[in-house]
Design a protein around this motif. Structure first.
Motif, PDB file in Angstrom:
ATOM      1  N   SER A  28       0.831  -1.216   0.000  1.00 29.39           N
ATOM      2  CA  SER A  28       0.000   0.000   0.000  1.00 29.39           C
ATOM      3  C   SER A  28       0.862   1.260   0.000  1.00 29.39           C
ATOM      4  O   SER A  28       0.502   2.259  -0.617  1.00 29.39           O
ATOM      5  CB  SER A  28      -0.920   0.028   1.221  1.00 29.39           C
ATOM      6  N   LEU A  65      -2.272   5.997   5.322  1.00 28.07           N
ATOM      7  CA  LEU A  65      -2.914   4.817   4.742  1.00 28.07           C
ATOM      8  C   LEU A  65      -4.083   4.353   5.611  1.00 28.07           C
ATOM      9  O   LEU A  65      -4.071   3.235   6.139  1.00 28.07           O
ATOM     10  CB  LEU A  65      -1.897   3.674   4.592  1.00 28.07           C
ATOM     11  N   SER A 115      -5.699   0.616   6.226  1.00 29.45           N
ATOM     12  CA  SER A 115      -4.707  -0.444   6.004  1.00 29.45           C
ATOM     13  C   SER A 115      -4.361  -1.065   7.363  1.00 29.45           C
ATOM     14  O   SER A 115      -4.838  -0.618   8.400  1.00 29.45           O
ATOM     15  CB  SER A 115      -3.441   0.129   5.357  1.00 29.45           C
TER      16      SER A 115
END
Length: 152
Positions: free
Chosen positions: A70, A130, A133
């Motif tokens: 990611s 992120l 995540s």
């Protein structure tokens, strides 16, 4: 398994290289929790927590690769907003490298705390960049490992 060498921070100034940092953190935590490293690092941790610490790390192991994937290709404006480019990133990585070196040279619970806390700063930036995540879970696992360090 020796502690992995600290990533070369000038090479990581591109947000696409943050995945290397995430995988390096996995290597550090793997080393600290590894049963075979008990002689090297075992005394740094509360004995009653070692087994759960090791098992928790093993449960989270695959998630590090997900977060690294990611982080790779993170959009520049998102990376910038979270201090993951340029001078801010270099500074955060330099602090990590400094404390990694101090811990590597002198060892001890206090320097391990400083080292893990330095990792926390950059890992926290990645986690906030992120959302959704597994980066937040990794950050909390790192915190729990840090909180398992013996008092001096």
């Amino acid at each position: 398994m020796p502690m992995p060498p600290t990533p070369n921070y000038p090479d990581l100034t591109d947000p696409d290289r943050l995945s290397e940092f995430v995988l390096w953190v996995r290597g550090v935590l793997d080393c600290l929790t590894d049963e075979e490293q008990e002689d090297e690092y075992g005394d740094l941790f509360i004995p009653d927590l070692r087994y759960l610490m090791r098992k928790s790390f093993q449960d989270a192991y695959a998630h590090f690769q997900d977060v690294a994937n990611s982080a790779n290709g993170m959009e520049e404006h998102i990376a910038s907003r979270h201090g993951l480019v340029g001078t801010q990133l270099i500074f955060k990585l330099t602090v990590v490298k400094y404390w990694a070196g101090q811990f590597g040279q002198q060892g001890g619970p206090s320097l391990l705390r400083r080292f893990l806390n330095a990792i926390n700063t950059l890992l926290g930036s990645i986690a906030s960049a992120l959302p959704g995540s597994a980066a937040g879970m990794i950050l909390e696992l790192k915190d729990a490992i840090e909180n398992s360090i013996n008092a001096e």
